[in-house]
Design a protein around this motif. Sequence first.
Motif: not given
Length: 387
Positions: A125-153
């Motif tokens: 469900r990669p579409g969750r990132a775009a939905k989150m971005a409507r009301h989340i400014d910043q994400v704190l990630a536990l895994f090093p491979f996660e930031p690109p997915y959040m930043e792309a949204a």
Amino acid sequence: MRVFVIAGELSGDKLGAAMMQGLTELADGQVEFQGVGGPRMEAQGLSSLFPMDEISVMGITEILSQYSHLKARIRQTADAVLAARPDVLISIDLPEFSLRVARLVKAVSDIRTVHYVAPTVWAWRPGRAAKMARHIDQVLALFPFEPPYMEAAGMRCDFVGHPVVTDPVATAEEIAAFRTTFGLEGDYLLVLPGSRKSEVSRLAPIFGEVLSRVVAARPDLRPVVPAASPVAEAVSEAASTWPGNPVVLDPRSYPDPALKRGAFAGARAALAASGTVSLELAAVGTPMVVAYDMNWLSRQVISRMLLVDTVTLVNLVTQTRSVPEFVGKNCRPEPVADALLQVLDNPEAQAAAMAETMQKLGRDGPPPGLRAARAVLDGIADANTAH
């Protein structure tokens, strides 16, 4: 500085407390906390709006059965955020609850929102990132491979490390104490059939058949079964039918966490359900085979939606396939037992991947709670500069 923080599960309470401690340290004590949390967060100065366990609901049927109550708590929490006008709202995991609060808050304010623990959009469900971005400014990630997915949204994302790297590791004395307590002299195999009742009921028969094959080939190998508190009874009952005279580490009878640490660190290998437990094993260098199954409908849906060819975190972090994994239709006793016997014969094969996992998750760096606090403060500073 005012911080509103929301957690709804024990794991979130642990993350929140460590981050709050970091914020207090970095802000020289000039920070005031409000929100929802558990005992660890309350020990750091939070007065919880209501008991945290009221919102720790998992599963579609459970959510539907308590929907009106949850909806009221979501509205109450959002109203409390708006009344407090904090410098930042930090929600920790539990997206079904916390992202709904963030949406209500963002609809009528410009309060900065941070979500701690990225959703697994890399898996499904990669579409969750775009939905989150409507009301989340910043994400704190536990895994090093996660930031690109959040930043792309469109969200800022900081990798802050995984809390497993700060968990205490058993000493030689604790391993010896565990062996002495249960009269274990030779090699033993950890068997970890999950922490939810549905997992245990589905995996216990399969794990029992795996053990029949492994114990037949290794009659001196003793199964050791550390049971999670919510499923201790179900695990004890299942293990009573397994071969090899299993030792059940039941937290109701043996609550000392040092015993579980000793059990994990002293094992020759482990047979484990999929999940964070693979990181706990990697942290102490215990090689593993991961096996997991789900009900037929979930298997059909998830197999069609899954974007990765492994769900084992050691494999994902290291971009290797060092840990043998048997998921869904592949979760059958024969291949799992064969893989386990190979791991028992060559336990060193996973050592490099497990060490790399811990290093990449932040073992040699600052503690994740402090890194999370620093990322929150940096995000606030950057947003203020931009304005």
